[in-house]
Design a protein around this motif. Structure first.
Motif, PDB file in Angstrom:
ATOM      1  N   GLU A  20       0.845  -1.197   0.000  1.00  0.00           N
ATOM      2  CA  GLU A  20       0.000   0.000   0.000  1.00  0.00           C
ATOM      3  C   GLU A  20       0.879   1.245   0.000  1.00  0.00           C
ATOM      4  OE1 GLU A  20      -2.880   0.660   3.252  1.00  0.00           O
ATOM      5  OE2 GLU A  20      -3.800  -1.145   2.406  1.00  0.00           O
ATOM      6  N   PHE A  21       1.937   1.169   0.810  1.00  0.00           N
ATOM      7  CA  PHE A  21       2.865   2.297   0.933  1.00  0.00           C
ATOM      8  C   PHE A  21       3.546   2.551  -0.412  1.00  0.00           C
ATOM      9  CE2 PHE A  21       7.251   3.771   1.749  1.00  0.00           C
ATOM     10  CZ  PHE A  21       6.950   4.996   2.330  1.00  0.00           C
ATOM     11  N   ILE A  22       3.996   1.468  -1.061  1.00  0.00           N
ATOM     12  CA  ILE A  22       4.672   1.612  -2.352  1.00  0.00           C
ATOM     13  C   ILE A  22       3.700   2.184  -3.381  1.00  0.00           C
ATOM     14  CG2 ILE A  22       5.715   0.319  -4.271  1.00  0.00           C
ATOM     15  CD1 ILE A  22       6.999  -1.488  -2.078  1.00  0.00           C
ATOM     16  N   THR A  23       2.453   1.658  -3.397  1.00  0.00           N
ATOM     17  CA  THR A  23       1.457   2.166  -4.338  1.00  0.00           C
ATOM     18  C   THR A  23       1.232   3.654  -4.094  1.00  0.00           C
ATOM     19  OG1 THR A  23       0.395   0.030  -4.320  1.00  0.00           O
ATOM     20  CG2 THR A  23      -0.908   1.840  -5.181  1.00  0.00           C
ATOM     21  N   ASN A  24       1.134   4.022  -2.821  1.00  0.00           N
ATOM     22  CA  ASN A  24       0.896   5.409  -2.475  1.00  0.00           C
ATOM     23  C   ASN A  24       2.053   6.305  -2.922  1.00  0.00           C
ATOM     24  OD1 ASN A  24      -0.945   7.192  -1.339  1.00  0.00           O
ATOM     25  ND2 ASN A  24       0.275   7.355   0.512  1.00  0.00           N
ATOM     26  N   MET A  25       3.247   5.743  -2.907  1.00  0.00           N
ATOM     27  CA  MET A  25       4.439   6.498  -3.305  1.00  0.00           C
ATOM     28  C   MET A  25       4.535   6.652  -4.816  1.00  0.00           C
ATOM     29  SD  MET A  25       6.194   7.726  -0.927  1.00  0.00           S
ATOM     30  CE  MET A  25       7.706   8.128  -1.820  1.00  0.00           C
ATOM     31  N   THR A  26       4.013   5.650  -5.572  1.00  0.00           N
ATOM     32  CA  THR A  26       4.248   5.641  -7.005  1.00  0.00           C
ATOM     33  C   THR A  26       3.018   5.949  -7.855  1.00  0.00           C
ATOM     34  OG1 THR A  26       3.874   3.278  -7.065  1.00  0.00           O
ATOM     35  CG2 THR A  26       6.154   3.989  -6.836  1.00  0.00           C
ATOM     36  N   ALA A  27       1.815   5.860  -7.267  1.00  0.00           N
ATOM     37  CA  ALA A  27       0.613   6.113  -8.053  1.00  0.00           C
ATOM     38  C   ALA A  27       0.330   7.610  -8.118  1.00  0.00           C
ATOM     39  CB  ALA A  27      -0.574   5.395  -7.420  1.00  0.00           C
ATOM     40  N   SER A  28      -0.373   8.023  -9.164  1.00  0.00           N
ATOM     41  CA  SER A  28      -0.733   9.437  -9.217  1.00  0.00           C
ATOM     42  C   SER A  28      -1.941   9.665  -8.315  1.00  0.00           C
ATOM     43  CB  SER A  28      -1.005   9.869 -10.648  1.00  0.00           C
ATOM     44  OG  SER A  28      -2.053   9.119 -11.197  1.00  0.00           O
ATOM     45  N   TRP A  29      -1.958  10.808  -7.665  1.00  0.00           N
ATOM     46  CA  TRP A  29      -3.059  11.169  -6.762  1.00  0.00           C
ATOM     47  C   TRP A  29      -4.062  12.013  -7.531  1.00  0.00           C
ATOM     48  CZ3 TRP A  29       0.033  13.315  -1.925  1.00  0.00           C
ATOM     49  CH2 TRP A  29       0.760  12.275  -1.354  1.00  0.00           C
ATOM     50  N   ILE A  30      -5.314  11.943  -7.074  1.00  0.00           N
ATOM     51  CA  ILE A  30      -6.358  12.779  -7.688  1.00  0.00           C
ATOM     52  C   ILE A  30      -6.276  14.165  -7.046  1.00  0.00           C
ATOM     53  CG2 ILE A  30      -8.856  13.095  -7.916  1.00  0.00           C
ATOM     54  CD1 ILE A  30      -9.077   9.975  -7.864  1.00  0.00           C
ATOM     55  N   ALA A  31      -5.898  15.161  -7.819  1.00  0.00           N
ATOM     56  CA  ALA A  31      -5.816  16.522  -7.265  1.00  0.00           C
ATOM     57  C   ALA A  31      -7.229  17.066  -7.072  1.00  0.00           C
ATOM     58  CB  ALA A  31      -5.004  17.417  -8.189  1.00  0.00           C
ATOM     59  N   GLN A  32      -8.077  16.875  -8.080  1.00  0.00           N
ATOM     60  CA  GLN A  32      -9.504  17.190  -7.951  1.00  0.00           C
ATOM     61  C   GLN A  32     -10.243  16.430  -9.042  1.00  0.00           C
ATOM     62  OE1 GLN A  32      -9.802  21.522  -8.486  1.00  0.00           O
ATOM     63  NE2 GLN A  32     -10.325  21.257 -10.639  1.00  0.00           N
ATOM     64  N   LYS A  33     -11.526  16.134  -8.794  1.00  0.00           N
ATOM     65  CA  LYS A  33     -12.287  15.326  -9.754  1.00  0.00           C
ATOM     66  C   LYS A  33     -12.975  16.189 -10.803  1.00  0.00           C
ATOM     67  CE  LYS A  33     -13.078  11.350  -6.767  1.00  0.00           C
ATOM     68  NZ  LYS A  33     -14.071  10.538  -6.058  1.00  0.00           N
ATOM     69  N   CYS A  49       1.241  18.854 -14.016  1.00  0.00           N
ATOM     70  CA  CYS A  49       1.501  17.890 -12.944  1.00  0.00           C
ATOM     71  C   CYS A  49       0.761  16.590 -13.239  1.00  0.00           C
ATOM     72  CB  CYS A  49       1.048  18.457 -11.600  1.00  0.00           C
ATOM     73  SG  CYS A  49       1.004  17.200 -10.295  1.00  0.00           S
ATOM     74  N   ALA A  50       1.519  15.514 -13.426  1.00  0.00           N
ATOM     75  CA  ALA A  50       0.937  14.200 -13.706  1.00  0.00           C
ATOM     76  C   ALA A  50       0.761  13.380 -12.431  1.00  0.00           C
ATOM     77  CB  ALA A  50       1.831  13.441 -14.680  1.00  0.00           C
ATOM     78  N   CYS A  51       1.460  13.776 -11.369  1.00  0.00           N
ATOM     79  CA  CYS A  51       1.457  12.957 -10.147  1.00  0.00           C
ATOM     80  C   CYS A  51       0.350  13.333  -9.174  1.00  0.00           C
ATOM     81  CB  CYS A  51       2.814  13.056  -9.445  1.00  0.00           C
ATOM     82  SG  CYS A  51       3.071  14.619  -8.582  1.00  0.00           S
ATOM     83  N   GLY A  52      -0.197  14.532  -9.318  1.00  0.00           N
ATOM     84  CA  GLY A  52      -1.282  14.984  -8.441  1.00  0.00           C
ATOM     85  C   GLY A  52      -0.815  15.564  -7.123  1.00  0.00           C
ATOM     86  N   ARG A  53       0.490  15.655  -6.921  1.00  0.00           N
ATOM     87  CA  ARG A  53       1.010  16.107  -5.623  1.00  0.00           C
ATOM     88  C   ARG A  53       1.338  17.591  -5.567  1.00  0.00           C
ATOM     89  NH1 ARG A  53       1.861  11.023  -6.618  1.00  0.00           N
ATOM     90  NH2 ARG A  53       2.351   9.439  -5.069  1.00  0.00           N
ATOM     91  N   SER A  54       1.360  18.238  -6.717  1.00  0.00           N
ATOM     92  CA  SER A  54       1.756  19.646  -6.746  1.00  0.00           C
ATOM     93  C   SER A  54       0.786  20.524  -5.961  1.00  0.00           C
ATOM     94  CB  SER A  54       1.813  20.124  -8.202  1.00  0.00           C
ATOM     95  OG  SER A  54       2.027  21.512  -8.244  1.00  0.00           O
ATOM     96  N   ALA A  55       1.332  21.517  -5.282  1.00  0.00           N
ATOM     97  CA  ALA A  55       0.502  22.485  -4.566  1.00  0.00           C
ATOM     98  C   ALA A  55       0.109  23.618  -5.505  1.00  0.00           C
ATOM     99  CB  ALA A  55       1.256  23.023  -3.359  1.00  0.00           C
ATOM    100  N   SER A  56       0.683  23.640  -6.715  1.00  0.00           N
ATOM    101  CA  SER A  56       0.327  24.681  -7.694  1.00  0.00           C
ATOM    102  C   SER A  56      -0.410  24.073  -8.869  1.00  0.00           C
ATOM    103  CB  SER A  56       1.566  25.412  -8.201  1.00  0.00           C
ATOM    104  OG  SER A  56       2.649  25.284  -7.349  1.00  0.00           O
ATOM    105  N   GLN A  57      -1.444  23.273  -8.577  1.00  0.00           N
ATOM    106  CA  GLN A  57      -2.226  22.640  -9.641  1.00  0.00           C
ATOM    107  C   GLN A  57      -2.764  23.681 -10.627  1.00  0.00           C
ATOM    108  OE1 GLN A  57      -2.580  19.459 -10.283  1.00  0.00           O
ATOM    109  NE2 GLN A  57      -1.429  18.844  -8.474  1.00  0.00           N
ATOM    110  N   SER A  70       6.784  11.833 -14.017  1.00  0.00           N
ATOM    111  CA  SER A  70       7.321  13.098 -14.514  1.00  0.00           C
ATOM    112  C   SER A  70       6.194  13.952 -15.078  1.00  0.00           C
ATOM    113  CB  SER A  70       8.321  12.851 -15.648  1.00  0.00           C
ATOM    114  OG  SER A  70       9.333  11.990 -15.196  1.00  0.00           O
ATOM    115  N   PRO A  71       6.366  15.277 -15.039  1.00  0.00           N
ATOM    116  CA  PRO A  71       5.334  16.147 -15.612  1.00  0.00           C
ATOM    117  C   PRO A  71       5.299  16.028 -17.135  1.00  0.00           C
ATOM    118  CG  PRO A  71       7.260  17.423 -14.997  1.00  0.00           C
ATOM    119  CD  PRO A  71       7.501  16.028 -14.498  1.00  0.00           C
ATOM    120  N   ILE A  72       4.201  16.437 -17.735  1.00  0.00           N
ATOM    121  CA  ILE A  72       4.083  16.492 -19.200  1.00  0.00           C
ATOM    122  C   ILE A  72       4.293  17.949 -19.590  1.00  0.00           C
ATOM    123  CG2 ILE A  72       2.531  16.156 -21.184  1.00  0.00           C
ATOM    124  CD1 ILE A  72       2.813  13.495 -19.915  1.00  0.00           C
TER     125      ILE A  72
END
Ligand code: FES
Ligand code: FES
Length: 103
Positions: A20-33, A49-57, A70-72
Motif C-alpha cells: 500500500e505504501f509503495i502504491t501510495n508512493m508511485t501512483a498518481s493522486w487525484i488533485a480534484q475530480k 503535474c501528472a502525479c497529483g502532488r503539486s501544490a500549484s495545480q 514526470s510532468p508532461i
C-alpha cells in the motif's frame, strides 16, 4: 492461534501495508475530480503535474520527486483556454477527456 500462524498473519499484514505504501508512493493522486480551466499564452511552456502532488495545480511544482512520475511539458501553439486534467486519470494527457466523471 499457534505462534507460527500468528507470525504468518503478521507477515501478511506487513506485506499489505508495504505494498500500500509503495502504491501510495508511485501512483498518481487525484488533485480534484474536475478539470482546471487554464489560459495558455502562445509560445509559452507549461509543465502539467501528472502525479497529483503539486501544490500549484494544475502545474508541476517538483513534488513528484521520488515517485517515478514526470510532468508532461507542452508548448502553447496559440493563446487559448484549455482544460487541464485534475484527476490525473485522463487518457489524453494533459487535457481532460471526461474520465473524472467515472471516479
Ligand atoms: Fe506532479 Fe511534478 S509535482 S508531476
Ligand atoms: Fe481528469 Fe477530467 S479532470 S479526465
Amino acid at each position: 492461534l499457534c505462534a507460527s500462524k500468528r507470525l504468518s498473519r503478521l507477515k501478511g499484514l506487513v506485506m499489505a501495508t508495504k505494498s500500500e505504501f509503495i502504491t501510495n508512493m508511485t501512483a498518481s493522486w487525484i488533485a480534484q475530480k474536475s478539470p482546471f480551466p487554464f489560459e495558455l499564452a502562445a509560445g509559452k511552456k507549461y509543465a502539467w503535474c501528472a502525479c497529483g502532488r503539486s501544490a500549484s495545480q494544475p502545474l508541476c511544482d517538483g513534488s513528484h520527486k521520488g515517485t517515478g512520475i514526470s510532468p508532461i511539458v507542452i508548448t502553447a501553439e496559440k493563446s487559448e483556454t484549455v482544460y487541464f486534467c485534475g484527476c490525473k486519470r485522463t487518457r489524453t494527457t494533459p487535457f481532460c477527456d471526461g474520465t473524472h466523471s467515472t471516479l
